[in-house]
Design a protein around this motif. Structure first.
Motif, PDB file in Angstrom:
ATOM      1  N   GLY A 231       0.706  -1.154  -0.228  1.00  0.00           N
ATOM      2  CA  GLY A 231       0.453   0.000   0.028  1.00  0.00           C
ATOM      3  C   GLY A 231       0.992   1.449   0.171  1.00  0.00           C
ATOM      4  O   GLY A 231       1.849   0.640  -0.132  1.00  0.00           O
TER       5      GLY A 231
ATOM      6  N   TYR B 237       0.501   4.717   2.334  1.00  0.00           N
ATOM      7  CA  TYR B 237       0.030   5.578   3.161  1.00  0.00           C
ATOM      8  C   TYR B 237      -1.148   4.909   3.721  1.00  0.00           C
ATOM      9  O   TYR B 237      -2.087   5.441   4.109  1.00  0.00           O
ATOM     10  CB  TYR B 237      -0.231   6.877   2.879  1.00  0.00           C
ATOM     11  N   GLY B 238      -0.655   3.578   3.908  1.00  0.00           N
ATOM     12  CA  GLY B 238      -2.034   2.768   4.688  1.00  0.00           C
ATOM     13  C   GLY B 238      -3.293   2.720   3.885  1.00  0.00           C
ATOM     14  O   GLY B 238      -4.150   1.064   3.645  1.00  0.00           O
ATOM     15  N   LYS B 239      -3.273   3.235   2.552  1.00  0.00           N
ATOM     16  CA  LYS B 239      -4.560   2.750   1.560  1.00  0.00           C
ATOM     17  C   LYS B 239      -3.850   0.990   0.739  1.00  0.00           C
ATOM     18  O   LYS B 239      -2.606   1.589  -0.347  1.00  0.00           O
ATOM     19  CB  LYS B 239      -4.860   4.068   0.798  1.00  0.00           C
ATOM     20  N   LEU B 240      -4.489   0.885   0.583  1.00  0.00           N
ATOM     21  CA  LEU B 240      -3.876  -0.939  -0.470  1.00  0.00           C
ATOM     22  C   LEU B 240      -4.282  -0.727  -1.849  1.00  0.00           C
ATOM     23  O   LEU B 240      -4.585   0.057  -2.323  1.00  0.00           O
ATOM     24  CB  LEU B 240      -5.074  -1.944  -0.511  1.00  0.00           C
ATOM     25  N   LYS B 241      -2.712  -0.795  -2.149  1.00  0.00           N
ATOM     26  CA  LYS B 241      -2.664  -0.535  -3.689  1.00  0.00           C
ATOM     27  C   LYS B 241      -2.163  -2.313  -4.665  1.00  0.00           C
ATOM     28  O   LYS B 241      -1.561  -2.768  -4.171  1.00  0.00           O
ATOM     29  CB  LYS B 241      -1.670   0.030  -3.771  1.00  0.00           C
TER      30      LYS B 241
ATOM     31  N   THR C 223       0.648  -0.044  -9.359  1.00  0.00           N
ATOM     32  CA  THR C 223       0.592   1.401  -8.942  1.00  0.00           C
ATOM     33  C   THR C 223       1.562   1.763  -8.955  1.00  0.00           C
ATOM     34  O   THR C 223       2.997   1.958  -9.087  1.00  0.00           O
ATOM     35  CB  THR C 223      -0.130   2.014  -7.935  1.00  0.00           C
TER      36      THR C 223
ATOM     37  N   ASP D 282       5.963   9.418  -2.280  1.00  0.00           N
ATOM     38  CA  ASP D 282       4.949   8.066  -1.529  1.00  0.00           C
ATOM     39  C   ASP D 282       5.865   7.550  -0.588  1.00  0.00           C
ATOM     40  O   ASP D 282       7.045   7.486  -0.764  1.00  0.00           O
ATOM     41  CB  ASP D 282       4.309   7.162  -3.137  1.00  0.00           C
TER      42      ASP D 282
END
Length: 104
Positions: A59, A61-65, A69, A75
């Protein structure tokens, strides 16, 4: 005037934590670099060979990617270890333990 090579690069971090050690690697990559490319070129897999990004989640910053990406300036790529226990089961067991103690 800024150096042309400085304009054609972005700064990112690759981070990974295990119980005994945390890794935070600064890296400069070219625009268009993906998460997977940054992880491979960072050297983190050599430092922590247990990492398997083909299965583990990643991810920013804590958001799954997804691995494809494309990165942006500043980042922070996070590599997530698989869960050992299901959080719901763990909570349920703690609640049952508290209830049992109250009954005593």
């Amino acid at each position: 005037m800024a150096d042309a090579s400085a304009l054609a690069s972005i700064h990112v971090q690759v981070c990974y934590a295990r119980p005994d050690k945390q890794f935070l690697l600064e890296q400069t990559v070219v625009p268009g670099t993906t998460i997977q490319q940054a992880i491979q070129s960072s050297g983190i897999i050599q430092q922590a060979p247990e990492i398997d990004v083909s299965v583990w989640r990643v991810g920013i910053y804590g958001k799954l990617k997804t691995l494809d990406t494309v990165l942006r300036e500043h980042d922070r790529i996070e590599i997530y270890r698989p869960l050992i226990a299901d959080p719901k089961d763990s909570r349920r067991k703690r609640a049952e333990s508290k209830d049992a103690k109250k009954k005593l």
